[in-house]
Design an enzyme around this catalytic site. Structure first.
Site: not given
Ligand code: B12
Ligand code: SF4
Ligand code: SF4
Length: 303
Positions: A130, A184, A187, A194, A210, A238, A242
């Site tokens: 992380d 997905c 879906c 959210c 968020c 969210c 799922c």
């Molecule tokens: C910053 C961060 C957050 C932020 C931003 C959330 C996010 N979705 O990134 C906040 C604080 C909101 C957050 C919340 C949560 N987080 Co968090 N977070 C992180 C962290 C530290 C970095 C993630 C990151 O780089 N985000 C920035 C965005 C840009 O990155 P991305 O979503 O990965 O986007 C990629 C793809 O979507 C892709 N992409 C985007 N657009 C496009 C378009 C095309 C065409 C293509 C091909 C690809 C592509 O490229 C991007 C880069 O890889 C990671 C740990 C880590 N070091 O990676 C944990 C991590 C993602 N978090 C985690 C968790 C558990 C959570 C929560 C569930 C906690 C909770 N219950 O509250 C929530 C979930 C919120 C959500 N719906 O995402 C876990 C997820 C585990 C898993 N099964 O995936 C991680 C991996 C931590 C861990 N070590 O377990 N988190």
């Molecule tokens: S609810 Fe689960 S299966 Fe449906 S779009 Fe979201 S991540 Fe994908």
């Molecule tokens: S964790 Fe998921 S449902 Fe909750 S506010 Fe963030 S994106 Fe929305």
């Protein structure tokens, strides 16, 4: 040699309690880092300034382990049979237990790396959970751990998404896994569920909206237009909705079972916890990240 080493590594990781292990060849994450840069330039990272640093390392992990050949991704399930009571303030599943996952997993990864390094000569490893400059979801997808769900978490079709990710960088070639299909499909349940519209586009989450960001990372006031929907630390909405979170695979690790001091307690009972009590109850928990001031701020939103 590659096949034997790969098999042995998987055995070691599974024995240490990891649910799934996958291998990816080391490569530059140029596309992924470009998406991250776009996300930051649009301000979607809210107050998380730290995520805009270290892009070079995120893109090229050889800046972390210079002779890296492979990335091992590991998934550790944290779900338990407990459920949230919607009439009580809610703490997300990953954080309602006694222990902080960083500590629990780092301890396990230390054991795993030691065992891997003893398998043959000149093996070097470096692990992360992380908090390092590592794109964990991108590596997990490349290693076949699961697909990136539209809610922004990696999903396995059996276990769902309630698992932590971690990685080990290693200077050895391994037998690589293939990414799995994105199931997905059409879906959109998570996007529609959210409550704040934070999933502004499929697969993209805006931290500014968020609940998880605001209750954990935000150090300032939470804007009044963010409805916390009963969450006081993190948010599981969210993922709860799922269809792949069938909730049939649970961890046996008691570190992640809810602490009875906070589970199913109402707003008044939780408000009675003073700063000293907070520091005691959450001494080893991720909740201490919010500090007492953040905890009180979040609770006050429920009153
Ligand atoms: C910053 C961060 C957050 C932020 C931003 C959330 C996010 N979705 O990134 C906040 C604080 C909101 C957050 C919340 C949560 N987080 Co968090 N977070 C992180 C962290 C530290 C970095 C993630 C990151 O780089 N985000 C920035 C965005 C840009 O990155 P991305 O979503 O990965 O986007 C990629 C793809 O979507 C892709 N992409 C985007 N657009 C496009 C378009 C095309 C065409 C293509 C091909 C690809 C592509 O490229 C991007 C880069 O890889 C990671 C740990 C880590 N070091 O990676 C944990 C991590 C993602 N978090 C985690 C968790 C558990 C959570 C929560 C569930 C906690 C909770 N219950 O509250 C929530 C979930 C919120 C959500 N719906 O995402 C876990 C997820 C585990 C898993 N099964 O995936 C991680 C991996 C931590 C861990 N070590 O377990 N988190
Ligand atoms: S609810 Fe689960 S299966 Fe449906 S779009 Fe979201 S991540 Fe994908
Ligand atoms: S964790 Fe998921 S449902 Fe909750 S506010 Fe963030 S994106 Fe929305």
């Amino acid at each position: 040699m590659k096949a034997i080493l790969s098999k042995k590594i998987k055995e070691i990781c599974l024995l240490e309690g990891f649910f799934k292990v996958g291998f990816a060849k080391h490569e530059r994450l140029s596309n992924e880092v470009n998406h991250l840069k776009d996300w930051v330039s649009e301000g979607r990272n809210a107050g998380m300034g730290w995520i805009s640093g270290n892009h070079e390392k995120r893109e090229d992990v050889s800046l972390i382990l210079n002779n890296v050949k492979s990335v091992i991704s590991l998934a550790y399930v944290y779900d338990t049979p407990f459920i949230h009571n919607d009439s009580m303030p809610k703490i997300s599943r990953y954080a309602w237990g006694e222990k902080d996952y960083h500590k629990v997993l780092k301890k396990k990864l230390k054991v795993v790396c030691k065992e891997i390094e003893s398998l043959c000569v000149n093996v070097q490893t470096k692990f992360y959970v992380d908090d390092g400059p590592v794109m964990e979801k991108a590596w997990a997808v490349k290693s076949g751990i699961g697909w990136m769900g539209k809610h922004g978490n990696v999903i396995d079709s059996e276990a769902g998404s309630f698992f932590f990710l971690s990685e080990i960088f290693i200077n050895k070639e391994l037998e690589y896994d293939k990414p799995v299909d994105d199931l997905c499909e059409t879906c959109r349940v998570c996007v529609d569920a959210c409550p704040t519209g934070a999933i502004y586009k499929e697969y993209k989450v805006d931290a500014n909206l968020c609940i998880s960001y605001h209750t954990i990372e935000n150090r300032a006031d939470i804007p009044s237009y963010i409805d916390l929907s009963g969450w006081i630390f993190g948010c599981d909405i969210c993922q709860d909705v799922c269809p792949y979170n069938k909730r049939i695979i649970f961890t046996e690790d008691k570190s992640f079972y809810p602490m009875m001091e906070i589970y199913e307690k109402d707003i008044y009972e939780l408000s009675e916890i003073n700063e000293e009590g907070f520091n005691k109850v959450f001494a080893d928990s991720p909740v201490k990240r919010a500090k007492y001031a953040g905890w009180k701020r979040n609770l006050n939103r429920m009153l």
